[in-house]
Structures are given as structure tokens and as C-alpha cells.
Design a protein around this motif. Structure first.
Motif, PDB file in Angstrom:
ATOM      1  N   LEU A   8       0.840  -1.203   0.000  1.00  0.00           N
ATOM      2  CA  LEU A   8       0.000   0.000   0.000  1.00  0.00           C
ATOM      3  C   LEU A   8       0.869   1.244   0.000  1.00  0.00           C
ATOM      4  O   LEU A   8       1.912   1.278   0.663  1.00  0.00           O
ATOM      5  CB  LEU A   8      -0.892   0.036   1.248  1.00  0.00           C
ATOM      6  CG  LEU A   8      -2.048  -0.938   1.270  1.00  0.00           C
ATOM      7  CD1 LEU A   8      -2.495  -1.230   2.680  1.00  0.00           C
ATOM      8  CD2 LEU A   8      -3.208  -0.385   0.451  1.00  0.00           C
ATOM      9  N   ASP A  10       0.910   5.624   0.625  1.00  0.00           N
ATOM     10  CA  ASP A  10       0.253   6.602   1.497  1.00  0.00           C
ATOM     11  C   ASP A  10      -0.906   7.258   0.761  1.00  0.00           C
ATOM     12  O   ASP A  10      -0.992   7.199  -0.463  1.00  0.00           O
ATOM     13  CB  ASP A  10       1.244   7.703   1.907  1.00  0.00           C
ATOM     14  CG  ASP A  10       2.341   7.179   2.812  1.00  0.00           C
ATOM     15  OD1 ASP A  10       2.086   6.233   3.572  1.00  0.00           O
ATOM     16  OD2 ASP A  10       3.453   7.734   2.759  1.00  0.00           O
ATOM     17  N   MET A  11      -1.785   7.927   1.511  1.00  0.00           N
ATOM     18  CA  MET A  11      -2.821   8.733   0.875  1.00  0.00           C
ATOM     19  C   MET A  11      -2.153   9.959   0.256  1.00  0.00           C
ATOM     20  O   MET A  11      -1.157  10.459   0.783  1.00  0.00           O
ATOM     21  CB  MET A  11      -3.873   9.167   1.893  1.00  0.00           C
ATOM     22  CG  MET A  11      -4.744   8.030   2.377  1.00  0.00           C
ATOM     23  SD  MET A  11      -6.205   8.563   3.300  1.00  0.00           S
ATOM     24  CE  MET A  11      -5.589   9.798   4.395  1.00  0.00           C
ATOM     25  N   ARG A  29       3.658  13.515  -3.295  1.00  0.00           N
ATOM     26  CA  ARG A  29       3.303  12.135  -2.936  1.00  0.00           C
ATOM     27  C   ARG A  29       2.958  11.326  -4.187  1.00  0.00           C
ATOM     28  O   ARG A  29       3.253  10.134  -4.257  1.00  0.00           O
ATOM     29  CB  ARG A  29       2.145  12.122  -1.953  1.00  0.00           C
ATOM     30  CG  ARG A  29       2.533  12.637  -0.592  1.00  0.00           C
ATOM     31  CD  ARG A  29       1.354  12.658   0.352  1.00  0.00           C
ATOM     32  NE  ARG A  29       1.702  13.352   1.574  1.00  0.00           N
ATOM     33  CZ  ARG A  29       0.840  13.977   2.343  1.00  0.00           C
ATOM     34  NH1 ARG A  29      -0.454  13.977   2.028  1.00  0.00           N
ATOM     35  NH2 ARG A  29       1.235  14.584   3.428  1.00  0.00           N
ATOM     36  N   TRP A  33       4.154   7.654  -5.636  1.00  0.00           N
ATOM     37  CA  TRP A  33       3.318   6.593  -6.200  1.00  0.00           C
ATOM     38  C   TRP A  33       3.887   6.128  -7.528  1.00  0.00           C
ATOM     39  O   TRP A  33       3.972   4.932  -7.790  1.00  0.00           O
ATOM     40  CB  TRP A  33       1.889   7.090  -6.411  1.00  0.00           C
ATOM     41  CG  TRP A  33       0.995   7.087  -5.218  1.00  0.00           C
ATOM     42  CD1 TRP A  33       1.350   7.044  -3.894  1.00  0.00           C
ATOM     43  CD2 TRP A  33      -0.432   7.139  -5.232  1.00  0.00           C
ATOM     44  NE1 TRP A  33       0.240   7.077  -3.102  1.00  0.00           N
ATOM     45  CE2 TRP A  33      -0.869   7.133  -3.894  1.00  0.00           C
ATOM     46  CE3 TRP A  33      -1.365   7.211  -6.251  1.00  0.00           C
ATOM     47  CZ2 TRP A  33      -2.217   7.180  -3.548  1.00  0.00           C
ATOM     48  CZ3 TRP A  33      -2.715   7.263  -5.909  1.00  0.00           C
ATOM     49  CH2 TRP A  33      -3.136   7.240  -4.562  1.00  0.00           C
ATOM     50  N   THR A 112      -8.719  10.235  -5.657  1.00  0.00           N
ATOM     51  CA  THR A 112      -7.824   9.720  -4.612  1.00  0.00           C
ATOM     52  C   THR A 112      -8.193  10.187  -3.217  1.00  0.00           C
ATOM     53  O   THR A 112      -7.524   9.835  -2.252  1.00  0.00           O
ATOM     54  CB  THR A 112      -6.358  10.129  -4.903  1.00  0.00           C
ATOM     55  OG1 THR A 112      -6.268  11.559  -4.919  1.00  0.00           O
ATOM     56  CG2 THR A 112      -5.879   9.548  -6.221  1.00  0.00           C
ATOM     57  N   LYS A 114      -9.145  10.333   0.300  1.00  0.00           N
ATOM     58  CA  LYS A 114      -9.207   9.320   1.371  1.00  0.00           C
ATOM     59  C   LYS A 114      -9.011   7.895   0.831  1.00  0.00           C
ATOM     60  O   LYS A 114      -9.605   6.940   1.315  1.00  0.00           O
ATOM     61  CB  LYS A 114     -10.499   9.442   2.165  1.00  0.00           C
ATOM     62  CG  LYS A 114     -10.546  10.743   2.948  1.00  0.00           C
ATOM     63  CD  LYS A 114     -11.606  10.741   4.012  1.00  0.00           C
ATOM     64  CE  LYS A 114     -11.523  12.051   4.789  1.00  0.00           C
ATOM     65  NZ  LYS A 114     -12.432  12.115   5.893  1.00  0.00           N
ATOM     66  N   ARG A 115      -8.174   7.776  -0.199  1.00  0.00           N
ATOM     67  CA  ARG A 115      -7.835   6.470  -0.769  1.00  0.00           C
ATOM     68  C   ARG A 115      -6.324   6.323  -0.840  1.00  0.00           C
ATOM     69  O   ARG A 115      -5.591   7.304  -0.904  1.00  0.00           O
ATOM     70  CB  ARG A 115      -8.423   6.324  -2.170  1.00  0.00           C
ATOM     71  CG  ARG A 115      -9.928   6.212  -2.156  1.00  0.00           C
ATOM     72  CD  ARG A 115     -10.419   5.956  -3.537  1.00  0.00           C
ATOM     73  NE  ARG A 115     -11.816   5.596  -3.526  1.00  0.00           N
ATOM     74  CZ  ARG A 115     -12.429   5.055  -4.547  1.00  0.00           C
ATOM     75  NH1 ARG A 115     -11.776   4.799  -5.657  1.00  0.00           N
ATOM     76  NH2 ARG A 115     -13.692   4.752  -4.483  1.00  0.00           N
ATOM     77  N   ARG A 116      -5.907   5.069  -0.862  1.00  0.00           N
ATOM     78  CA  ARG A 116      -4.490   4.739  -0.959  1.00  0.00           C
ATOM     79  C   ARG A 116      -4.256   3.874  -2.186  1.00  0.00           C
ATOM     80  O   ARG A 116      -5.103   3.055  -2.553  1.00  0.00           O
ATOM     81  CB  ARG A 116      -4.069   3.936   0.275  1.00  0.00           C
ATOM     82  CG  ARG A 116      -4.275   4.679   1.571  1.00  0.00           C
ATOM     83  CD  ARG A 116      -4.091   3.789   2.761  1.00  0.00           C
ATOM     84  NE  ARG A 116      -2.688   3.385   2.885  1.00  0.00           N
ATOM     85  CZ  ARG A 116      -2.266   2.506   3.772  1.00  0.00           C
ATOM     86  NH1 ARG A 116      -3.104   1.927   4.598  1.00  0.00           N
ATOM     87  NH2 ARG A 116      -0.999   2.196   3.837  1.00  0.00           N
ATOM     88  N   LYS A 130      -8.813   4.233   2.866  1.00  0.00           N
ATOM     89  CA  LYS A 130      -7.651   4.542   3.702  1.00  0.00           C
ATOM     90  C   LYS A 130      -7.393   3.476   4.763  1.00  0.00           C
ATOM     91  O   LYS A 130      -6.263   3.277   5.170  1.00  0.00           O
ATOM     92  CB  LYS A 130      -7.804   5.916   4.351  1.00  0.00           C
ATOM     93  CG  LYS A 130      -8.921   6.006   5.354  1.00  0.00           C
ATOM     94  CD  LYS A 130      -9.000   7.384   5.975  1.00  0.00           C
ATOM     95  CE  LYS A 130     -10.104   7.408   7.019  1.00  0.00           C
ATOM     96  NZ  LYS A 130     -10.123   8.661   7.740  1.00  0.00           N
TER      97      LYS A 130
END
Length: 189
Positions: A8, A10-11, A29, A33, A112, A114-116, A130
Motif C-alpha cells: 500500500l 500513502d494517501m 506524494r 506513487w 484519490t 481518502k484512498r491509498r 484509507k
């Protein structure tokens, strides 16, 4: 299981960010990814498309900011332009490319929220809630419009907790069922 989460990210946005808001930290960030994707995803992707296309479609949950299917000549162009900009944030001179990049950024901020980013043992990538954890499983539930992240509960191998819905690039249109995966009877608590 349909698929198992093995890694996984990070958000992209801070926990208290407004839905759809874009920040400098978010884009930094996102570069992380992209680095993870380059390290862990085959090119071509399991669907046969390029890793780059699978990447931008995943970041957008394959949708424009208006909720339509993402388009190569708009959001794909925007991703391509963004990914080539030096981190200094140099201005692009072409208005069409600038507009495509703005559309990509807005759609990414919404998709994206509140998603990872997740990776599966089977080579897929997607966006998970999350609260997802390594080892959670992704299932296509009959009657549901999207896949779900489920977590096994206790020693009963057929009892699960729902973590939430997800976007998993390459299985959103039932491709896993077409590939001959057998349905399971699950008890969700």
C-alpha cells in the motif's frame, strides 16, 4: 480470493483536506506513487495496455472530474504532461496541454480522496479505502457495481469484514469472472 493486497502507498491528501483540493504535497506524494508503480508493475500491464496508461487510469479511477470515462486525449495527455514537468513546476506554453493537465489534476484530487494506492500479489494496482491493510482481499460481489476490499475475521475462512469499495484497474468490468474465477459463498459481518 479474487486478489490479495501485497503493498500500500500513502494517501495523496492530508486527512483533513477538502474533497477535490489540490496541494503541492499531493503532487510530491504522487511522484512517490509513480516510483512505486515503476518498481512493482509490469510493462505492459496485465490488461495489455502500457504501464503508463494503467497508471493514469488508476490515479483517476478511470473517470474524468465530471464522472465520465477518462479519455487519452484529455486526462492521459494531462498525466503525460504533468509527469514530464521538472519538479520545479515549469509552466507549459500550449493551452490545450495546460487545460488537459488541469483536468487531470482535478480528476486525480477527486478520485484519490481518502484512498491509498494498492498493489496485489497478482500484479494489479488500484485505489483502496484509507483503512485497507496488506493481506486484505479484493472481491467482486454479485450485484455490486464496484469491487470491495474485504478482511477475513477470525478462524472462519468464509467470514469477512467490509473495509470498503475500491477501484482495481483491469477488473472493473467483471474481467475476473470472465477469466473463469469460481464464485465463493461468503458471510460478511
Amino acid at each position: 480470493p479474487c486478489l490479495t493486497i501485497s503493498l500500500l502507498g500513502d494517501m495523496l491528501q492530508d486527512e483533513n483536506a477538502r474533497p477535490g483540493s489540490v496541494s503541492t504535497e499531493m503532487w510530491q506524494r504522487l511522484r512517490t506513487w509513480l516510483s512505486l508503480i515503476e518498481q512493482h508493475v509490469a510493462d505492459p500491464y496485465s490488461t495489455g495496455e502500457s504501464r503508463s496508461e494503467a497508471t493514469w487510469r488508476t490515479i483517476l479511477a478511470n473517470a474524468s472530474s465530471a464522472g465520465h470515462l477518462a479519455q487519452s486525449d484529455v486526462q492521459g495527455l494531462g498525466f503525460d504532461a504533468w509527469s514530464r514537468i521538472p519538479q520545479s513546476g515549469q509552466e507549459l506554453r500550449n493551452p490545450t496541454v495546460q487545460q488537459a493537465m488541469v483536468q487531470f489534476m482535478g480528476a486525480a484530487a477527486s478520485a484519490t480522496y481518502k484512498r491509498r494506492l494498492f498493489f496485489t500479489q497478482e500484479g494489479y494496482i488500484g485505489l483502496a479505502p484509507k483503512g485497507a491493510k496488506v493481506g486484505d482481499e479484493i472481491y467482486l460481489l454479485f450485484g455490486a457495481e464496484v469491487p470491495y476490499v474485504l478482511r477475513r475475521k477470525g478462524d472462519d475462512l468464509q467470514t469477512f469484514e467490509v473495509v470498503g469499495e475500491c477501484y482495481c484497474h483491469g477488473i472493473m468490468e467483471g474481467e475476473m469472472l470472465a477469466a473463469g474465477r469460481k464464485p465463493l459463498n461468503l458471510k460478511i459481518v
